[in-house]
Design a protein around this motif. Structure first.
Motif, PDB file in Angstrom:
ATOM      1  N   PHE A 137       0.853  -1.185   0.000  1.00  0.00           N
ATOM      2  CA  PHE A 137       0.000   0.000   0.000  1.00  0.00           C
ATOM      3  C   PHE A 137       0.886   1.231   0.000  1.00  0.00           C
ATOM      4  CE2 PHE A 137      -2.670   3.040   2.666  1.00  0.00           C
ATOM      5  CZ  PHE A 137      -3.392   3.487   1.571  1.00  0.00           C
ATOM      6  N   VAL A 138       0.771   2.028  -1.051  1.00  0.00           N
ATOM      7  CA  VAL A 138       1.518   3.271  -1.162  1.00  0.00           C
ATOM      8  C   VAL A 138       0.586   4.417  -0.772  1.00  0.00           C
ATOM      9  CG1 VAL A 138       2.859   4.775  -2.660  1.00  0.00           C
ATOM     10  CG2 VAL A 138       2.922   2.293  -3.013  1.00  0.00           C
ATOM     11  N   VAL A 139       0.946   5.117   0.286  1.00  0.00           N
ATOM     12  CA  VAL A 139       0.076   6.144   0.855  1.00  0.00           C
ATOM     13  C   VAL A 139       0.275   7.458   0.112  1.00  0.00           C
ATOM     14  CG1 VAL A 139      -0.585   7.360   2.950  1.00  0.00           C
ATOM     15  CG2 VAL A 139       0.275   5.008   3.091  1.00  0.00           C
ATOM     16  N   PRO A 140      -0.766   8.005  -0.506  1.00  0.00           N
ATOM     17  CA  PRO A 140      -0.613   9.272  -1.226  1.00  0.00           C
ATOM     18  C   PRO A 140      -0.309  10.416  -0.262  1.00  0.00           C
ATOM     19  CG  PRO A 140      -2.931   8.654  -1.076  1.00  0.00           C
ATOM     20  CD  PRO A 140      -2.147   7.477  -0.576  1.00  0.00           C
ATOM     21  N   ALA A 141       0.579  11.303  -0.730  1.00  0.00           N
ATOM     22  CA  ALA A 141       1.015  12.443   0.096  1.00  0.00           C
ATOM     23  C   ALA A 141       1.554  11.973   1.438  1.00  0.00           C
ATOM     24  CB  ALA A 141      -0.116  13.441   0.304  1.00  0.00           C
ATOM     25  N   GLY A 142       2.216  10.825   1.427  1.00  0.00           N
ATOM     26  CA  GLY A 142       2.705  10.229   2.664  1.00  0.00           C
ATOM     27  C   GLY A 142       4.189  10.386   2.841  1.00  0.00           C
ATOM     28  N   ALA A 143       4.611  10.781   4.031  1.00  0.00           N
ATOM     29  CA  ALA A 143       6.025  10.852   4.382  1.00  0.00           C
ATOM     30  C   ALA A 143       6.426   9.541   5.064  1.00  0.00           C
ATOM     31  CB  ALA A 143       6.294  12.064   5.252  1.00  0.00           C
ATOM     32  N   HIS A 144       7.156   9.607   6.172  1.00  0.00           N
ATOM     33  CA  HIS A 144       7.687   8.387   6.788  1.00  0.00           C
ATOM     34  C   HIS A 144       6.686   7.733   7.744  1.00  0.00           C
ATOM     35  CE1 HIS A 144      10.672   5.495   7.833  1.00  0.00           C
ATOM     36  NE2 HIS A 144      10.921   5.981   9.042  1.00  0.00           N
ATOM     37  N   ASP A 145       6.245   8.480   8.739  1.00  0.00           N
ATOM     38  CA  ASP A 145       5.371   7.913   9.780  1.00  0.00           C
ATOM     39  C   ASP A 145       3.903   8.049   9.372  1.00  0.00           C
ATOM     40  OD1 ASP A 145       5.516  10.638   9.985  1.00  0.00           O
ATOM     41  OD2 ASP A 145       5.761  10.687  12.166  1.00  0.00           O
ATOM     42  N   VAL A 146       3.516   7.355   8.322  1.00  0.00           N
ATOM     43  CA  VAL A 146       2.166   7.533   7.766  1.00  0.00           C
ATOM     44  C   VAL A 146       1.067   7.065   8.711  1.00  0.00           C
ATOM     45  CG1 VAL A 146       2.847   7.529   5.343  1.00  0.00           C
ATOM     46  CG2 VAL A 146       2.423   5.344   6.502  1.00  0.00           C
ATOM     47  N   GLN A 147       1.389   6.167   9.638  1.00  0.00           N
ATOM     48  CA  GLN A 147       0.366   5.737  10.594  1.00  0.00           C
ATOM     49  C   GLN A 147      -0.022   6.878  11.530  1.00  0.00           C
ATOM     50  OE1 GLN A 147       3.531   5.091  10.904  1.00  0.00           O
ATOM     51  NE2 GLN A 147       4.089   5.303  13.046  1.00  0.00           N
ATOM     52  N   LEU A 148       0.816   7.926  11.582  1.00  0.00           N
ATOM     53  CA  LEU A 148       0.513   9.131  12.352  1.00  0.00           C
ATOM     54  C   LEU A 148       0.033  10.262  11.445  1.00  0.00           C
ATOM     55  CD1 LEU A 148       3.437   9.446  14.950  1.00  0.00           C
ATOM     56  CD2 LEU A 148       1.028   9.110  15.462  1.00  0.00           C
ATOM     57  N   THR A 149       0.835  10.599  10.457  1.00  0.00           N
ATOM     58  CA  THR A 149       0.576  11.795   9.675  1.00  0.00           C
ATOM     59  C   THR A 149      -0.487  11.606   8.597  1.00  0.00           C
ATOM     60  OG1 THR A 149       2.458  11.213   8.249  1.00  0.00           O
ATOM     61  CG2 THR A 149       2.875  12.705  10.092  1.00  0.00           C
ATOM     62  N   ARG A 150      -0.770  10.356   8.234  1.00  0.00           N
ATOM     63  CA  ARG A 150      -1.848  10.058   7.286  1.00  0.00           C
ATOM     64  C   ARG A 150      -2.757   8.999   7.895  1.00  0.00           C
ATOM     65  NH1 ARG A 150      -3.766  12.735   3.721  1.00  0.00           N
ATOM     66  NH2 ARG A 150      -3.633  11.413   1.868  1.00  0.00           N
ATOM     67  N   ALA A 151      -3.049   9.190   9.189  1.00  0.00           N
ATOM     68  CA  ALA A 151      -3.757   8.179   9.970  1.00  0.00           C
ATOM     69  C   ALA A 151      -5.108   7.812   9.375  1.00  0.00           C
ATOM     70  CB  ALA A 151      -3.931   8.661  11.411  1.00  0.00           C
ATOM     71  N   ARG A 152      -5.878   8.784   8.907  1.00  0.00           N
ATOM     72  CA  ARG A 152      -7.222   8.498   8.403  1.00  0.00           C
ATOM     73  C   ARG A 152      -7.193   7.685   7.112  1.00  0.00           C
ATOM     74  NH1 ARG A 152     -10.774  14.064   9.325  1.00  0.00           N
ATOM     75  NH2 ARG A 152     -10.514  14.183  11.603  1.00  0.00           N
ATOM     76  N   VAL A 153      -6.122   7.832   6.352  1.00  0.00           N
ATOM     77  CA  VAL A 153      -5.975   7.059   5.121  1.00  0.00           C
ATOM     78  C   VAL A 153      -5.508   5.636   5.429  1.00  0.00           C
ATOM     79  CG1 VAL A 153      -4.734   6.913   2.920  1.00  0.00           C
ATOM     80  CG2 VAL A 153      -5.491   9.137   3.787  1.00  0.00           C
ATOM     81  N   VAL A 154      -4.569   5.525   6.358  1.00  0.00           N
ATOM     82  CA  VAL A 154      -3.955   4.237   6.672  1.00  0.00           C
ATOM     83  C   VAL A 154      -4.884   3.344   7.488  1.00  0.00           C
ATOM     84  CG1 VAL A 154      -2.052   3.161   7.948  1.00  0.00           C
ATOM     85  CG2 VAL A 154      -1.622   5.154   6.500  1.00  0.00           C
ATOM     86  N   GLN A 155      -5.641   3.930   8.398  1.00  0.00           N
ATOM     87  CA  GLN A 155      -6.443   3.153   9.352  1.00  0.00           C
ATOM     88  C   GLN A 155      -7.357   2.116   8.720  1.00  0.00           C
ATOM     89  OE1 GLN A 155      -9.911   4.700  12.045  1.00  0.00           O
ATOM     90  NE2 GLN A 155      -7.956   5.219  13.009  1.00  0.00           N
ATOM     91  N   PRO A 156      -8.216   2.471   7.754  1.00  0.00           N
ATOM     92  CA  PRO A 156      -9.096   1.451   7.186  1.00  0.00           C
ATOM     93  C   PRO A 156      -8.342   0.350   6.449  1.00  0.00           C
ATOM     94  CG  PRO A 156      -9.286   3.517   5.969  1.00  0.00           C
ATOM     95  CD  PRO A 156      -8.496   3.811   7.199  1.00  0.00           C
ATOM     96  N   VAL A 157      -7.184   0.677   5.896  1.00  0.00           N
ATOM     97  CA  VAL A 157      -6.380  -0.331   5.209  1.00  0.00           C
ATOM     98  C   VAL A 157      -5.828  -1.344   6.207  1.00  0.00           C
ATOM     99  CG1 VAL A 157      -4.326  -0.695   3.794  1.00  0.00           C
ATOM    100  CG2 VAL A 157      -5.804   1.267   3.365  1.00  0.00           C
ATOM    101  N   LEU A 158      -5.359  -0.874   7.352  1.00  0.00           N
ATOM    102  CA  LEU A 158      -4.861  -1.777   8.384  1.00  0.00           C
ATOM    103  C   LEU A 158      -5.964  -2.693   8.901  1.00  0.00           C
ATOM    104  CD1 LEU A 158      -2.572   0.606  10.500  1.00  0.00           C
ATOM    105  CD2 LEU A 158      -1.949  -0.845   8.550  1.00  0.00           C
ATOM    106  N   LEU A 159      -7.116  -2.122   9.170  1.00  0.00           N
ATOM    107  CA  LEU A 159      -8.232  -2.925   9.678  1.00  0.00           C
ATOM    108  C   LEU A 159      -8.688  -3.954   8.658  1.00  0.00           C
ATOM    109  CD1 LEU A 159     -10.267  -0.108  11.444  1.00  0.00           C
ATOM    110  CD2 LEU A 159      -9.221  -2.083  12.574  1.00  0.00           C
ATOM    111  N   GLU A 160      -8.785  -3.549   7.402  1.00  0.00           N
ATOM    112  CA  GLU A 160      -9.222  -4.482   6.365  1.00  0.00           C
ATOM    113  C   GLU A 160      -8.209  -5.608   6.176  1.00  0.00           C
ATOM    114  OE1 GLU A 160      -9.673  -6.214   2.405  1.00  0.00           O
ATOM    115  OE2 GLU A 160      -8.011  -4.948   3.070  1.00  0.00           O
TER     116      GLU A 160
END
Length: 243
Positions: free
Chosen positions: A211-234
């Motif tokens: 999963f490549v997070v758009p507009a994502g830097a290093h700590d995407v689980q923090l800085t792009r949390a809303r994008v990453v969260q549903p992917v982790l749960l799924e």
């Protein structure tokens, strides 16, 4: 290791591992509520971070982290879901070369399989004097979370240790034994990740998702949390269904 434990006792175990200069709670803080609604979260502070001191002999290297994680997982009993960011992910890669059995699933965020210029540049950001001068609010936060190690300036020692860089090189072929569901996550603008390293991992893990997070830097689980969260749960839902 000190660990914060969150979530229903009957939930499946999910171990969340932090990256350099962080702690379990700090690097996963924006995922705890959603993941902890269903899973029994374990958020340890790796040796030399937060509330977990270094070993008695003061040693600090990748193997110290690998052994601490291995012991923690063995104490939990049975394989567990593991999500690991950056430094924690590098330790998990090393562990997976010899103990693939401890992973029920593995999610890696912002990892490398060898040294590269971007990773070295990222480590230089950990210089405590520069960090305190450039990001004073962040420095004060680091001071609070690492104070149990030895006072308000203990965070500077944490930064100096991690800025030197732990080993990240891995014999990728030795990872073939890990057949558990695997997810590779990276920000599309992460300076600390070489996308070719993810290609190498997928060459030995054909079952792995990326999963490549758009507009994502290093700590995407923090800085792009809303994008990453549903992917982790799924992913966790699919991982459980694949058993």
């Amino acid at each position: 290791m000190y660990a914060e434990i969150v979530g229903p006792e009957e939930g499946d175990t999910l171990l969340l591992l932090h990256g350099g200069i962080g702690t379990g709670h700090y690097h996963w803080s924006k995922q705890i509520k959603a993941l902890g609604a269903e899973y029994r979260l374990h958020l340890p502070d790796l040796p030399g971070h937060g509330r977990t001191p270094l070993p008695d002999d003061g040693s600090y290297n990748r193997e110290v982290l690998v052994e601490a994680i291995e012991r923690y997982l063995d104490d939990l009993g049975g394989a567990a879901h593991v999500m690991a960011f950056s430094m924690g992910g590098h330790a998990c890669l090393a562990l997976a070369t010899r103990r693939p059995d401890v992973f029920r699933s593995l999610t890696l965020i912002g990892v490398s399989v060898g040294e590269h210029q971007g990773l070295d540049g990222w480590r230089h950001r950990f210089d405590p004097d520069e960090l305190e001068r450039t990001y004073p609010v962040w420095a004060r936060h680091l001071s609070r979370i690492h104070e149990p190690l030895g006072g308000p300036d203990a965070w500077k020692d944490v930064c100096r240790r991690d800025s030197k860089g732990l080993r990240v090189d891995i014999d990728v072929a030795a990872l073939e034994g890990l057949t558990a569901p695997t997810m590779l996550v990276r920000g599309d603008r992460d300076p600390a990740v070489d996308p070719q390293h993810y290609a190498q991992l997928r060459s030995v893990w054909p079952h792995a998702d990326e999963f490549v997070v758009p507009a994502g830097a290093h700590d995407v689980q923090l800085t792009r949390a809303r994008v990453v969260q549903p992917v982790l749960l799924e992913f966790l839902t699919r991982a459980a269904g694949a058993e």
